[in-house]
Each structure stands twice: as structure tokens, then as C-alpha cells.
Design an enzyme around this catalytic site. Structure first.
Site, PDB file in Angstrom:
ATOM      1  N   LYS A  78       0.846  -1.196   0.000  1.00  0.00           N
ATOM      2  CA  LYS A  78       0.000   0.000   0.000  1.00  0.00           C
ATOM      3  C   LYS A  78       0.881   1.245   0.000  1.00  0.00           C
ATOM      4  O   LYS A  78       1.878   1.303   0.725  1.00  0.00           O
ATOM      5  CB  LYS A  78      -0.897  -0.024   1.242  1.00  0.00           C
ATOM      6  CG  LYS A  78      -1.887   1.120   1.327  1.00  0.00           C
ATOM      7  CD  LYS A  78      -2.704   1.011   2.617  1.00  0.00           C
ATOM      8  CE  LYS A  78      -3.772   2.078   2.714  1.00  0.00           C
ATOM      9  NZ  LYS A  78      -4.543   1.969   3.978  1.00  0.00           N
ATOM     10  N   SER A 153      -9.511   1.927   3.137  1.00  0.00           N
ATOM     11  CA  SER A 153      -8.655   2.646   2.224  1.00  0.00           C
ATOM     12  C   SER A 153      -7.663   1.753   1.471  1.00  0.00           C
ATOM     13  O   SER A 153      -7.145   2.168   0.449  1.00  0.00           O
ATOM     14  CB  SER A 153      -7.859   3.696   2.996  1.00  0.00           C
ATOM     15  OG  SER A 153      -7.011   3.084   3.951  1.00  0.00           O
ATOM     16  N   SER A 177      -9.619  -0.398   7.381  1.00  0.00           N
ATOM     17  CA  SER A 177      -9.083  -0.204   6.032  1.00  0.00           C
ATOM     18  C   SER A 177      -8.406  -1.419   5.407  1.00  0.00           C
ATOM     19  O   SER A 177      -8.050  -1.376   4.233  1.00  0.00           O
ATOM     20  CB  SER A 177      -8.104   0.967   6.016  1.00  0.00           C
ATOM     21  OG  SER A 177      -8.787   2.188   5.972  1.00  0.00           O
TER      22      SER A 177
END
Lengths: 491, 95
Positions: A78, A153, A177
Site C-alpha cells: 500500500k 482505504s 481499512s
């Protein structure tokens, strides 16, 4: 089976048997990305040359006799975890050209384990969001239906795993997330206990809640990734200095006598009926396999949204003060120092980040601190106490990961409160600092995946993994793949 | 809980955020709706409840004071928009 479809365990077995090289495996996954990512948009940055060099190095290490679970395995990171020499944007214009001079500890540990890092995946700006629609660059598409969000996210990491654009990925989980996008994309997403994985090099959003997690094709792969990055780190004073158990040894496929708690507060009016049906069926399945199902109460669940959305923005408003146009890339060319701060931040941050900085600044400001921030911290105590009491009765708690399956792109983006309310089932775990994961437990009528959340107490990763693994083995939902043709179109 | 426009402007000043008129109007409306929803926290009696700032037991973390190679000045300054003589450069603080 095609190479990009392999799980980490399957790929490891082929690598160990000499049937495939890390370079071949990496090339296959890079080809998959080239074919699909124009449609999925999971990656913000790709590093194919670095990946092939790492794959080559992994093959050499294996030829020299080394054999570890992640040696030569292609993974994604990420884009909120620092990667030395590789862009780390956090999905934000304000860090668009930021290149960290060091690796996050989690990244460094994957590299040391011989993993191959393919690139950086999309995220809502500074991990603030539930859909990747808050990325400053683009929205990632759900591989099961390209018109829908992948969740967020860590939506880029979840979509990359679901679309076989990597074998596993790191994400981060501040309020769900990792688990929510895992649920919405039909993959496994594990949030470890607060402090279990070092936050060093994880760009800070809400420091009392942030934790590095992993997205994987199945529970065993999640355990392998956790094993590689868990453990104390002198660079993070909040990392727990306690031994790391053998997580893979916990995967016993046996839930006989395990006490499974079901909280009635997680089955609420307004949730999608198919989600409740699938989760209830999963609980029945566990009972069939010998688990003891018990009702538990988590009475302060309904306060988790306001508590989280006061505490997290308050911490964010302090953490994001560092983006001042001085140390990190973007600077608006304007007036004196104060004007430069205001303009840089006004131009560099997107709407959701500004909204949360405003909310957090307000909650901390003179005259409102007691009514909002301090009140939220006190109710946080009550939420944590709910879990403490429940885990005296049960080993794990199971619930839906999200009240609905993936929503359509644009459906909620104009209404921040509705977006916040969609996080209702994941926020409490971060507030309490405990661990848990999302594992696929079925599909709705539109063939969109449904996630089952399995929660455990602090440092209860083994029991969470054990229950999820046994469930997964008994059902096989995780083996279903999105119907994607070679160009990413739904086939 | 309806925020006044001046309050929105005051928060933006505290947060060092330049906001357009449109943004101010939008945040005035959205933050008011969010804070109104959050009023439900006041239902709870928390008089006797201690706040939780962290789930970890509060403690000082000590480590041996061993010299290590620090990050290079060049690396750290590489991400700055303006530097001079090995330092971050900022606009004039005093006229």
C-alpha cells in the site's frame, strides 16, 4: 492453473520443488498486471525492474540452499508505507513527488525474507476513506464489478489480490481499512493487534489506531505474511515487546469446543439482508463443526462511529501538521511563511483530508475539547470494556465485516456521514486495539462477495486464524475468482 | 449543532488551511450534520469513566544509547522544495 493464480503457499511449493523460478513467477504476475490494471487501477506505481532484480536475487538465494515461505513471492505494498527510493504518495498531491530515504520496518522485513515487491497500491488519501474514491489520482475498481468500489482505504491492495495482480499485499487498518476492502473484494484481510507490527515508516494518520495488516488469497497466506512482519521494533516505541508465536501452527482445521460469540449489535436495521443471511449461515457452519456459539453483548457499538470520527481526525489534525511546504515536496509559491502554509495545505490536501483536519481541529479546540475529544476518549474506554467483558466468555467474536456488499462508484461520495456510517462494524476493533480479520463467506444476488469478520482479543491472532482457517476449509468461498477476461472486462 | 461561518473560518485558521468560499460553505453544512449526529455521545454518563488515549499500558520505553549512523543530510533535504547551504529554506518569517 496459471502462475498468477497461485497462493503464496502453492507458489512456495513450486519454487521449492524447482518447478518454477521466482523470475518466471514474477514475469507472469507482471504480465497479469499489464493485461488487467488499465481496467482495475490497483497500482499507483509499478517497479518491474526492481521486482525482476529481486526475483533473480531470490532464485540465487534458493540455489544457495535457502528456503523461507516468502522467498521469491511477488507482493504489493500500500502506498502509505515508506519504500526507500520509490515514490510514496499516500494517495495525496501533497506527497506526489515524495521519495522516502528509508524503508518501513514491515517493508524491510518482507525484503529480508526474500519477497519480490511489485509496486505501490492505491489508497484513499492518507488512508482516509472507505472506497479509494478519496485518492488524489484515481479510483480503483472492484474486480467483481468494475462499476463498484473495492472498499478502502487499502482498496488497491485488496483489488490487486482479488484480480491476481499479486500473490499477497500489505495494507493498513486504522478503522477497518484492511478488513472492509477484503470483505468487498472477496479476499482475506487481517488486522493484527495494535502494536503487533511496527508502525515505523507507516505514514501516520491516527497514531493510537494505525496498524499494518495484510491482504491475502486465503487465511494461511495471511498467517505467513503476519509471521514475516510481526514482532518488536526498537524504532517504534508502541510496538509490543512480546514473543511472536508460530501462526501457521495455529491453522489446525479444528474448532471443536471453541467458544464463538455473536453480538446482536452487529445485526442492525438497514443492513443488506443477504449479508445477514450469509453471516448467520457461517455461524451455523461453525456450530456444525463443534464450535460453541454464544450470544454476547457489545452495548456501546452504536457509539463507535462518533468516537472514531472524533479521535481519528483529532490525531490526524496533529499528524498532518508536518505537511507545511517545507520538508515535503509540494509548496505553493505565495506571500510570507503563514500564507505559504495555508496555501500549500489548501492546494495539496483533497476534500476528505481537509474535512477531517477541520473536524479534528474543532474537536481539539478551546471550548470544545471536553465536549468532543475528551468525551470520545471516555466512550472509547466503554467500547474497550465491552470487548474485555465479552472475551471473558468467548474465544472469538464473529460478525459481518460491512453492512452491505460493495457500493457503486459515486454512490456515497457526496455524503461523508453516510460513508462514515458504512464503517460501523470495523471501527470498534481499532478503538479497543484488538485483532481480527475478514474472510469470504458468500455472495449476494449480484455475485458480489460478502465478508465474515472474526475478532479476537489483544494478541489473539492464533485463535482468530484457527477459526477462520477451519471455516474457510469447510466452505471454499475463497477459491472463487472474479470473472475477468484477459483485458479486465467482465467475462 | 449548527456551525457558524465564522467558526468554520476560525478552525481553518487554526489548521492553517486556505479554503475557498465554496469550501467554507460546504464544510459548514457537512460538519454541522456530522456534529449533530455525534451529539448522541452526550446521552452517556461518563462522569466516572477515565479516558483512553492509548490501549497500551502507559510506560516509558528505554533503550541503550548506542551511536548509529544517522540519515544523511542530503537524503533528508532531497524532498524539500527549497534548500540553501544544507538547510531547509522558508519564506521570510519577519519582514
Amino acid at each position: 492453473m496459471k502462475l498468477h493464480e497461485l497462493t503464496i503457499r502453492e507458489a512456495h511449493d513450486l519454487l521449492a520443488a524447482g518447478q518454477v523460478s521466482a523470475v518466471e513467477l514474477t514475469e507472469a504476475v507482471l504480465e497479469r498486471i499489464t493485461a488487467l490494471d488499465n481496467a482495475i487501477k490497483a497500482y499507483l506505481t509499478l517497479t518491474p525492474e526492481d521486482a525482476l532484480a529481486q526475483a533473480h536475487a531470490a532464485d540465487e538465494r534458493r540455489a544457495a540452499g535457502e528456503d523461507t515461505p516468502l522467498l521469491g513471492i511477488p507482493l504489493a505494498i500500500k502506498d502509505i508505507l515508506c519504500t526507500k527510493g520509490i515514490h510514496t504518495t499516500c494517495g495525496s498531491r501533497i506527497l506526489e513527488s515524495f521519495i522516502p530515504p528509508y524503508d518501513a520496518t514491515a517493508v524491510a522485513r518482507l525484503k529480508a525474507a526474500g519477497a519480490v515487491l511489485l509496486g505501490k497500491t492505491n489508497t484513499d488519501e492518507f488512508a482516509m476513506g472507505s472506497s479509494t474514491e478519496n485518492s488524489a489520482f484515481f479510483t480503483t475498481h472492484n474486480p467483481w464489478d468494475l462499476d463498484r468500489v473495492p472498499g478502502g482505504s487499502s482498496g488497491g491492495s485488496a483489488a490487486a489480490v482479488a484480480a491476481d495482480e499479486c500473490l499477497g499485499a500489505l495494507g493498513t487498518d486504522t478503522g477497518g481499512s484492511v478488513r472492509q476492502p477484503a470483505g468487498l473484494c472477496g479476499v482475506v484481510g487481517l488486522k493484527p493487534t495494535y502494536g503487533r507490527v511496527s508502525r515505523y515508516g507507516l505514514v501516520a494518520f491516527a497514531s493510537s489506531l494505525d496498524q499494518v495488516g495484510m491482504l491475502a488469497k486465503d487465511v494461511a497466506d495471511a498467517a505467513i505474511l503476519l509471521q514475516a512482519i510481526a514482532g518488536h521494533d526498537a524504532q517504534d516505541s508502541t510496538s509490543l515487546d512480546v514473543p511472536v508465536p508460530d501462526y501457521c501452527a495455529a491453522l489446525t482445521d479444528d474448532v471443536q469446543g471453541v467458544r464463538v460469540g455473536v453480538p446482536r449489535e452487529y445485526f442492525i436495521a438497514g443492513m443488506q439482508p443477504e449479508v445477514e443471511t450469509a453471516v448467520r449461515a457461517a455461524i451455523d457452519r461453525m456450530a456444525d463443526r463443534g464450535a460453541e456459539v454464544v450470544e454476547v453483548r457489545l452495548p456501546h457499538t452504536e457509539y463507535a462511529v462518533p468516537v472514531y470520527y472524533l479521535i481519528a481526525p483529532a490525531e490526524a489534525s496533529a499528524n498532518l501538521a508536518r505537511y507545511d511546504g517545507v520538508r515535503y515536496t509540494l509548496r505553493a509559491d505565495d506571500g510570507g511563511l503563514n500564507e505559504m502554509y495555508r496555501t500549500t495545505r489548501g492546494q495539496g490536501f483533497g476534500p476528505e483530508v481537509k474535512r477531517r483536519i477541520m473536524l479534528g481541529t474543532y474537536a481539539l479546540s478551546a471550548g470544545y475539547y471536553d465536549a468532543y475529544y475528551l468525551k470520545a476518549q471516555k466512550v472509547r474506554t466503554l467500547i474497550k470494556a465491552d470487548f474485555d467483558a465479552a472475551f471473558e466468555q468467548v474465544d472469538v467474536i464473529v460478525a459481518p465485516t460491512s453492512p452491505t456488499t460493495a457500493f457503486r462508484i459515486g454512490e456515497k461520495s457526496d455524503d461523508p456521514l453516510q460513508m462514515y456510517l458504512s464503517d460501523v462494524f470495523t471501527l470498534s476493533m481499532n478503538l479497543a486495539g484488538i485483532c481480527g480479520l475478514s474472510v469470504p463467506c458468500g455472495f449476494d444476488a449480484d455475485d458480489m462477495p460478502i465478508g465474515l469478520q472474526v475478532m479476537g482479543p489483544a494478541l489473539g491472532e492464533q485463535q482468530v486464524l484457527r477459526v477462520a482457517f477451519a471455516y474457510e476449509q469447510a466452505t471454499g468461498w475463497h477459491t472463487r475468482r472474479p470473472p475477468l477476461s484477459n483485458d479486465g472486462k467482465r467475462s | 449543532m449548527k456551525l457558524r461561518r465564522e467558526e468554520v473560518q476560525h478552525i481553518a485558521t487554526l489548521a492553517r488551511l486556505a479554503l475557498s468560499d465554496e469550501e467554507q460553505a460546504l464544510y459548514q453544512e457537512q460538519l454541522s450534520a456530522i456534529l449533530e449526529h455525534f451529539e448522541r455521545l452526550q446521552e452517556l454518563d461518563t462522569e466516572a469513566i477515565a479516558p483512553t488515549a492509548t490501549v497500551l499500558p502507559l510506560r516509558s520505553v528505554m533503550r541503550p544509547d548506542e551511536p548509529r549512523q544517522p540519515s544523511s543530510r542530503e537524503d533528508i533535504l532531497a524532498n524539500a522544495s527549497a534548500t540553501e547551504e544544507g538547510c531547509f529554506k522558508v519564506p521570510a518569517v519577519l519582514d
